[in-house]
Scaffold this active site. Structure first.
Site, short mmCIF file in Angstrom:
data_model
loop_
_atom_site.label_atom_id
_atom_site.label_comp_id
_atom_site.label_asym_id
_atom_site.label_seq_id
_atom_site.Cartn_x
_atom_site.Cartn_y
_atom_site.Cartn_z
N ASP A 1 -50.98 65.62 41.08
CA ASP A 1 -51.55 65.27 39.78
C ASP A 1 -51.16 63.86 39.39
OD1 ASP A 1 -52.68 67.75 39.52
OD2 ASP A 1 -51.31 68.49 37.98
N ASP B 1 -54.32 67.59 22.55
CA ASP B 1 -53.94 68.77 23.34
C ASP B 1 -55.08 69.23 24.26
OD1 ASP B 1 -55.50 69.91 21.40
OD2 ASP B 1 -54.04 71.40 20.73
N ASN B 2 -55.94 68.28 24.63
CA ASN B 2 -56.96 68.55 25.66
C ASN B 2 -56.58 67.87 26.96
OD1 ASN B 2 -58.80 70.09 24.11
ND2 ASN B 2 -59.60 68.22 23.17
N GLN C 1 -48.03 72.51 16.59
CA GLN C 1 -48.88 71.51 17.27
C GLN C 1 -48.07 70.32 17.77
OE1 GLN C 1 -51.82 73.13 18.15
NE2 GLN C 1 -52.49 71.02 18.14
N ASP D 1 -52.29 77.94 34.55
CA ASP D 1 -51.57 78.21 35.81
C ASP D 1 -50.22 78.85 35.52
OD1 ASP D 1 -53.65 76.86 37.06
OD2 ASP D 1 -52.55 74.97 37.20
#
Length: 347
Positions: free
Chosen positions: A19, A131-132, A291, A302
């Site tokens: 990643d 948070d995307n 948040q 995952d």
């Protein structure tokens, strides 16, 4: 509670990716035609994006790949013995491949990579906004997994046979459906547990034939609310807005091993997780989180599966599997990438 886990009791197979993660803005997403929250395969138009994201000031590199993340988290939750989790996948003969090997070893996962020289190790750009996370996977070597040259080798197949629980993310359907089927049929014939993840909307849309060929062998079907809706729509199920109805419908799809009713588990981010218990559908609330404590949601799904599998392989009940899944996901979203602290604090 004593654990009842042996080495190689949990088997995973999938796309080992590195990643490449960075916080980006809306202009970046628009420039490359990305949705804020999605998972897609890289096309030619994304090539430049990998270079651009790697040049960001705060870029991070983490071992990734959906299934590899999940078995790693499962191993972390279990702690000892080491090598409860086995992982198969294909990498290149390069620096990124060496990093993946090293990271698997550090996580005490028994990784057996098929290493080839034609393609470099696969990468996944994780474009974080709030948070995307928008994930763009360049499979490269991961796409070169070869059943005859790896899975079918006696020493490797022996490891498959040692396992009691199997898990493969739907992403691997784009690579080697024949490998998935071989493992799924083995599980079914031996009354073992085979789990599959819907993984991303594009799998249900463009790989539906391969997916439905595997479905009769699936004991546990995982997915999130968006993937569930897409899967249902693509299969002609009408009530795509009703997650409980989708779960009930998926639970009742044809199944080869009748000794085990299928379990369907759909996560919905901060909303309740939906799971089938026999014919019933039950809602399980997730753990509260502020948040401001969410660093990035990459790897949350995952991690949920990893936590779930860690209890499943110890033959614990569904409620405990889901509780462990919620715990692991809650840990992961407080950190960058699919990374975790030294020890879990679950029990």
């Amino acid at each position: 509670l004593p654990t009842v886990t042996d080495e190689n009791a949990l088997f995973g197979m999938g796309n080992p990716l590195l990643d490449i993660s960075a916080v980006v803005d809306k202009d970046f997403l628009d420039k490359y035609g990305l949705k804020p929250n999605d998972q897609i395969l890289a096309e030619d138009k994304h090539k430049a994006m990998f270079d651009e994201i790697a040049k960001k000031s705060k870029v991070e590199y983490h071992a990734g790949g959906s299934t590899q993340n999940s078995v790693k988290i499962a191993q972390w939750m279990i702690q000892k013995p080491h090598k409860v989790a086995t992982f198969f996948g294909c990498i290149g003969s390069d620096r990124f491949g060496e990093i993946l090997k090293q990271k698997a070893e550090e996580a005490h996962v028994d990784a057996h990579y098929y290493q080839q020289t034609d393609e470099p190790t696969g990468t996944c750009a994780a474009c974080i906004t709030g948070d995307n996370r928008s994930l763009v996977a360049n499979l490269a070597a991961a796409n070169c997994y070869d059943k005859e040259k790896h899975l079918d080798l006696e020493s490797n197949w022996d490891l498959v046979e040692k396992a009691r629980v199997y898990y493969i993310a739907g992403f691997f359907l784009t690579v080697s459906p024949e490998s998935i089927l071989k493992v799924a049929k083995h599980a079914s014939e031996n009354n073992k547990i085979f789990g599959l993840n819907l993984s991303a909307p594009f799998i249900s849309q463009f790989f539906k034939d391969d997916m439905m060929e595997v479905m009769p062998y699936v004991d546990i079907l995982f997915g999130n609310e968006t993937e569930a809706a897409t899967f249902a729509r693509e299969q002609g199920f009408e009530e795509t807005g009703d997650i409980a109805a989708i779960a009930r419908w998926a639970q009742a799809l044809p199944k080869v091993n009748q000794r085990r009713p299928r379990t369907v588990v759909f996560t919905q981010g901060r909303d309740d997780t939906v799971a089938t218990v026999g014919e019933k559908v039950t809602m399980f609330p997730v753990l509260d989180i502020d948040q401001n404590d969410i660093v990035d949601t990459n790897g949350a799904g995952d991690a949920f599966v990893g936590g779930f599998l860690s209890e499943l392989v110890q033959e614990r009940p569904l409620e405990e599997c889901i509780r462990a899944g919620h715990y692991a996901a809650n840990v992961i979203i407080r950190r960058a990438g699919c990374t975790f602290p030294e020890k879990p604090n679950f029990r």
